[in-house]
Design a protein around this motif. Sequence first.
Motif, PDB file in Angstrom:
ATOM      1  N   SER A 159       0.799  -1.181  -0.095  1.00  0.00           N
ATOM      2  CA  SER A 159      -0.150  -0.022  -0.028  1.00  0.00           C
ATOM      3  C   SER A 159       1.012   1.302  -0.042  1.00  0.00           C
ATOM      4  CB  SER A 159      -0.946  -0.064   1.232  1.00  0.00           C
ATOM      5  OG  SER A 159      -0.272  -0.270   2.435  1.00  0.00           O
ATOM      6  N   SER A 160       2.033   1.111   0.342  1.00  0.00           N
ATOM      7  CA  SER A 160       3.079   2.524   0.523  1.00  0.00           C
ATOM      8  C   SER A 160       4.472   1.818   0.246  1.00  0.00           C
ATOM      9  CB  SER A 160       2.642   3.126   1.517  1.00  0.00           C
ATOM     10  OG  SER A 160       3.029   2.553   2.751  1.00  0.00           O
ATOM     11  N   GLY A 161       5.322   2.929   0.003  1.00  0.00           N
ATOM     12  CA  GLY A 161       6.786   2.300   0.486  1.00  0.00           C
ATOM     13  C   GLY A 161       7.185   2.079   1.699  1.00  0.00           C
ATOM     14  N   MET A 162       6.542   2.820   2.792  1.00  0.00           N
ATOM     15  CA  MET A 162       6.811   2.481   4.277  1.00  0.00           C
ATOM     16  C   MET A 162       6.264   1.225   4.479  1.00  0.00           C
ATOM     17  SD  MET A 162       8.721   4.720   5.513  1.00  0.00           S
ATOM     18  CE  MET A 162       8.677   3.410   6.895  1.00  0.00           C
ATOM     19  N   ALA A 163       4.903   0.458   3.648  1.00  0.00           N
ATOM     20  CA  ALA A 163       4.422  -0.651   3.989  1.00  0.00           C
ATOM     21  C   ALA A 163       5.551  -1.655   3.608  1.00  0.00           C
ATOM     22  CB  ALA A 163       3.202  -0.845   3.438  1.00  0.00           C
TER      23      ALA A 163
ATOM     24  N   ALA B 151      20.758   8.486  -1.301  1.00  0.00           N
ATOM     25  CA  ALA B 151      19.944   8.589   0.201  1.00  0.00           C
ATOM     26  C   ALA B 151      19.186   9.818  -0.127  1.00  0.00           C
ATOM     27  CB  ALA B 151      20.868   8.854   1.197  1.00  0.00           C
ATOM     28  N   ASN B 152      17.790   9.720   0.351  1.00  0.00           N
ATOM     29  CA  ASN B 152      16.910  10.973   0.344  1.00  0.00           C
ATOM     30  C   ASN B 152      16.753  11.502   1.680  1.00  0.00           C
ATOM     31  OD1 ASN B 152      14.844  12.606  -0.131  1.00  0.00           O
ATOM     32  ND2 ASN B 152      13.394  10.978  -0.561  1.00  0.00           N
ATOM     33  N   PRO B 153      17.400  12.589   2.145  1.00  0.00           N
ATOM     34  CA  PRO B 153      18.035  13.738   1.369  1.00  0.00           C
ATOM     35  C   PRO B 153      19.289  13.870   1.328  1.00  0.00           C
ATOM     36  CG  PRO B 153      16.923  14.623   3.400  1.00  0.00           C
ATOM     37  CD  PRO B 153      16.897  12.886   3.615  1.00  0.00           C
TER      38      PRO B 153
ATOM     39  N   VAL C 241      17.929  -2.768  -0.293  1.00  0.00           N
ATOM     40  CA  VAL C 241      18.261  -1.698  -0.857  1.00  0.00           C
ATOM     41  C   VAL C 241      17.047  -0.840  -1.494  1.00  0.00           C
ATOM     42  CG1 VAL C 241      19.840  -0.599  -2.849  1.00  0.00           C
ATOM     43  CG2 VAL C 241      20.610  -2.435  -1.569  1.00  0.00           C
ATOM     44  N   ASP C 242      16.958   0.286  -0.761  1.00  0.00           N
ATOM     45  CA  ASP C 242      15.963   1.372  -1.561  1.00  0.00           C
ATOM     46  C   ASP C 242      16.138   1.708  -2.717  1.00  0.00           C
ATOM     47  OD1 ASP C 242      14.023   3.252  -1.795  1.00  0.00           O
ATOM     48  OD2 ASP C 242      13.490   3.439   0.527  1.00  0.00           O
ATOM     49  N   SER C 243      15.575   1.619  -3.856  1.00  0.00           N
ATOM     50  CA  SER C 243      16.011   2.099  -5.042  1.00  0.00           C
ATOM     51  C   SER C 243      15.072   3.085  -5.477  1.00  0.00           C
ATOM     52  CB  SER C 243      16.308   0.939  -5.985  1.00  0.00           C
ATOM     53  OG  SER C 243      16.863   1.455  -7.362  1.00  0.00           O
TER      54      SER C 243
ATOM     55  N   VAL D 192      20.312   0.003   2.996  1.00  0.00           N
ATOM     56  CA  VAL D 192      20.944   1.455   2.321  1.00  0.00           C
ATOM     57  C   VAL D 192      19.945   1.989   1.403  1.00  0.00           C
ATOM     58  CG1 VAL D 192      23.083   0.740   2.835  1.00  0.00           C
ATOM     59  CG2 VAL D 192      22.382   0.311   0.908  1.00  0.00           C
ATOM     60  N   GLU D 193      19.975   3.291   0.892  1.00  0.00           N
ATOM     61  CA  GLU D 193      19.375   3.738  -0.393  1.00  0.00           C
ATOM     62  C   GLU D 193      20.174   3.781  -1.469  1.00  0.00           C
ATOM     63  OE1 GLU D 193      17.057   7.385   1.072  1.00  0.00           O
ATOM     64  OE2 GLU D 193      15.771   6.057   2.153  1.00  0.00           O
ATOM     65  N   THR D 194      20.006   3.639  -2.775  1.00  0.00           N
ATOM     66  CA  THR D 194      21.057   3.893  -3.861  1.00  0.00           C
ATOM     67  C   THR D 194      21.392   5.247  -3.952  1.00  0.00           C
ATOM     68  OG1 THR D 194      19.084   4.229  -5.205  1.00  0.00           O
ATOM     69  CG2 THR D 194      20.101   1.945  -5.248  1.00  0.00           C
TER      70      THR D 194
ATOM     71  N   ILE E 295      18.726   8.853   5.392  1.00  0.00           N
ATOM     72  CA  ILE E 295      18.002   8.334   4.420  1.00  0.00           C
ATOM     73  C   ILE E 295      16.392   8.845   4.670  1.00  0.00           C
ATOM     74  CG2 ILE E 295      19.106   6.127   4.007  1.00  0.00           C
ATOM     75  CD1 ILE E 295      17.574   4.536   6.014  1.00  0.00           C
ATOM     76  N   PHE E 296      15.500   8.352   3.954  1.00  0.00           N
ATOM     77  CA  PHE E 296      14.178   8.707   4.060  1.00  0.00           C
ATOM     78  C   PHE E 296      13.678   8.757   5.398  1.00  0.00           C
ATOM     79  CE2 PHE E 296       9.463   7.783   4.085  1.00  0.00           C
ATOM     80  CZ  PHE E 296       9.155   9.080   3.088  1.00  0.00           C
ATOM     81  N   GLY E 297      12.950  10.011   5.887  1.00  0.00           N
ATOM     82  CA  GLY E 297      12.610  10.276   7.228  1.00  0.00           C
ATOM     83  C   GLY E 297      11.548   9.087   7.998  1.00  0.00           C
TER      84      GLY E 297
ATOM     85  N   HIS F 269      10.777  -0.205  -3.344  1.00  0.00           N
ATOM     86  CA  HIS F 269      10.624   0.800  -4.241  1.00  0.00           C
ATOM     87  C   HIS F 269       9.187   1.640  -3.319  1.00  0.00           C
ATOM     88  CE1 HIS F 269      12.982   0.607  -7.852  1.00  0.00           C
ATOM     89  NE2 HIS F 269      12.745  -0.508  -7.721  1.00  0.00           N
ATOM     90  N   SER F 270       9.670   2.850  -3.099  1.00  0.00           N
ATOM     91  CA  SER F 270       8.223   3.770  -3.115  1.00  0.00           C
ATOM     92  C   SER F 270       7.660   3.933  -4.335  1.00  0.00           C
ATOM     93  CB  SER F 270       8.544   4.888  -2.205  1.00  0.00           C
ATOM     94  OG  SER F 270       7.271   5.913  -2.281  1.00  0.00           O
ATOM     95  N   VAL F 271       6.744   3.067  -4.821  1.00  0.00           N
ATOM     96  CA  VAL F 271       6.128   3.400  -6.216  1.00  0.00           C
ATOM     97  C   VAL F 271       5.194   4.823  -6.449  1.00  0.00           C
ATOM     98  CG1 VAL F 271       6.525   0.962  -6.633  1.00  0.00           C
ATOM     99  CG2 VAL F 271       4.035   1.977  -6.006  1.00  0.00           C
ATOM    100  N   SER F 272       5.099   5.448  -5.037  1.00  0.00           N
ATOM    101  CA  SER F 272       4.538   6.711  -4.891  1.00  0.00           C
ATOM    102  C   SER F 272       5.299   7.622  -5.911  1.00  0.00           C
ATOM    103  CB  SER F 272       4.299   7.241  -3.601  1.00  0.00           C
ATOM    104  OG  SER F 272       4.249   6.190  -2.657  1.00  0.00           O
ATOM    105  N   LYS F 273       6.437   7.626  -6.160  1.00  0.00           N
ATOM    106  CA  LYS F 273       7.515   8.337  -6.364  1.00  0.00           C
ATOM    107  C   LYS F 273       7.830   8.352  -8.269  1.00  0.00           C
ATOM    108  CE  LYS F 273       7.819   9.283  -2.201  1.00  0.00           C
ATOM    109  NZ  LYS F 273       9.041   8.703  -1.441  1.00  0.00           N
ATOM    110  N   PHE F 274       8.928   7.996  -8.507  1.00  0.00           N
ATOM    111  CA  PHE F 274       9.212   7.976  -9.940  1.00  0.00           C
ATOM    112  C   PHE F 274       8.350   6.961 -10.826  1.00  0.00           C
ATOM    113  CE2 PHE F 274      12.729  10.227  -8.258  1.00  0.00           C
ATOM    114  CZ  PHE F 274      12.735  11.334  -9.065  1.00  0.00           C
TER     115      PHE F 274
HETATM  116  C1  LIG Z   1       8.911   8.195  -0.239  1.00  0.00           C
HETATM  117  C2  LIG Z   1      10.045   7.283   0.314  1.00  0.00           C
HETATM  118  C3  LIG Z   1       9.661   6.044   1.009  1.00  0.00           C
HETATM  119  C4  LIG Z   1       8.345   5.898   1.457  1.00  0.00           C
HETATM  120  O1  LIG Z   1       7.552   5.715   0.810  1.00  0.00           O
HETATM  121  P1  LIG Z   1       5.730   6.212   0.752  1.00  0.00           P
HETATM  122  O2  LIG Z   1       5.305   5.721  -0.573  1.00  0.00           O
HETATM  123  O3  LIG Z   1       5.627   7.502   1.017  1.00  0.00           O
HETATM  124  O4  LIG Z   1       5.380   5.275   1.886  1.00  0.00           O
HETATM  125  C5  LIG Z   1      10.917   5.194   1.427  1.00  0.00           C
HETATM  126  N1  LIG Z   1      11.913   5.412   0.578  1.00  0.00           N
HETATM  127  C6  LIG Z   1      12.402   6.549   0.146  1.00  0.00           C
HETATM  128  C7  LIG Z   1      13.240   6.781  -0.602  1.00  0.00           C
HETATM  129  C8  LIG Z   1      11.328   7.504  -0.394  1.00  0.00           C
HETATM  130  O5  LIG Z   1      11.503   8.584  -1.103  1.00  0.00           O
END
Ligand SMILES: *Cc1c(COP(=O)(O)O)cnc(C)c1O
Length: 411
Positions: free
Chosen positions: A80-84, A153-155, A178-180, A149-151, A106-108, A200-205
């Motif tokens: 349902s979300s990247g956090m899920a 890091a955001n931010p 790895v969070d890509s 790790v993130e590929t 990495i992501f807050g 992946h947080s597919v909410s993004k790109f």
């Molecule tokens: C936004 C984000 C998440 C969380 O994803 P949601 O879809 O907002 O839950 C995780 N990792 C990174 C790198 C993000 O940018």
Amino acid sequence: MNVPTQVLHSGYLPDPQTGSTSVPVYQTASYAFATAQEIADAFGGRGPGFIYSRISNPTNAAFERRLAELEGGVGCIACSSGMAAISSTVMGLTRAGDHVVAAKGIFGGTVSLLSRTLSRFGVSATFVDSSNVEDVKTAIRPETKLVFVETIANPRMDVPDLPAIAEVVHKAGIPLVVDSTVTTPVLIRPGEWGADIVIHSVSKFINGHGNSIGGAVVDTGRFDWSEGPFEDIAQLARKAGKLAFIAHLRTLVYRDLGCCPSPFNSFLNLVGLEGLAIRMEAHCRNALHLAEFLAQHPKVEWVRYPGLSSDPCYETASRLFQGGFGGVLTFGVGSAEAAMKLIDRLALAQNLANIGDSRTLVIHPASTIFQEFTTEEREAMGVPDDMIRVSAGVESSADIIADFESALAGI
Ligand SMILES: *Cc1c(COP(=O)(O)O)cnc(C)c1O
């Protein structure tokens, strides 16, 4: 097949009943079986069939197959979300008393999950400088069950040296997660560099249009689940083989957390995914032009973008990524006040909490996403108070730069 082809064709053939080329939205909660025995077999994993959409759904499954192929993985679970996706993965690999090593900056939401929520269940975390492999190595303890790790890091914008980290992590007998999200399969397939699980947080790109929230977990098939410190997953590996971790989530953690996506969101994500390869080209080009413009501007104190040859992560990023350095960059203008004033003067860039939309977005992380942390905690995470984060959209590069130029003139 290559990514620009896979985003259109992988994991779905035109529907045999109707010929529909677009993946149909199976907006249903459950699925009827012909006999009591057949549904009993489906529950027992002995027979085929979708049971209930919290566990799996045909629209979600098409999206999962496409993402698994894009990552060169063995299986995927859409969430349902990247956090899920992150919480089911971490909860699927840890128990009370276990420990996680994660990259700083990495992501807050991930920082909060690992340092706050999971500490309530007895799982602890250490945050390390992921651009320093020695730091990662010394943080791993006998109770450590994964390294995250993130590929990019955001931010904080650090690019970890994935193959070097994978070597250290695999020596310890644990998986590298790895969070890509920021790179997408267009720029890197982390599995090719040693990642065992890709998030992946597919909410993004991947969605790309800012119209829904979603996430995904991909098993790259590299980790031998029959070995290693996860007894329950090792047991599953006898039956499920390479799919043991995905099965463990599907039949336990993900099922019990109830973090399934809506089939309609998977439909939107599939539509968004179709344009990913061509959109990423524009995101990368526009971010690089903007980073170069900001780097030479007298009012800008610093810029972080892995595509700038002056960036500390340029060498690693050039080695690992293909076709660009992503759409996200950060810069500083000396103070939080100046940063907020600048954001207020931008006209085209929208001030909101997201990245990866086709529109250009900005945010002041210290006063928003990271406001629950103190200035000292933020400094330690690599989020200084003057930081502005930009997600470059796919508009005309000249229009984006003109917007920042006129906003900078007013501060
Ligand atoms: C936004 C984000 C998440 C969380 O994803 P949601 O879809 O907002 O839950 C995780 N990792 C990174 C790198 C993000 O940018």
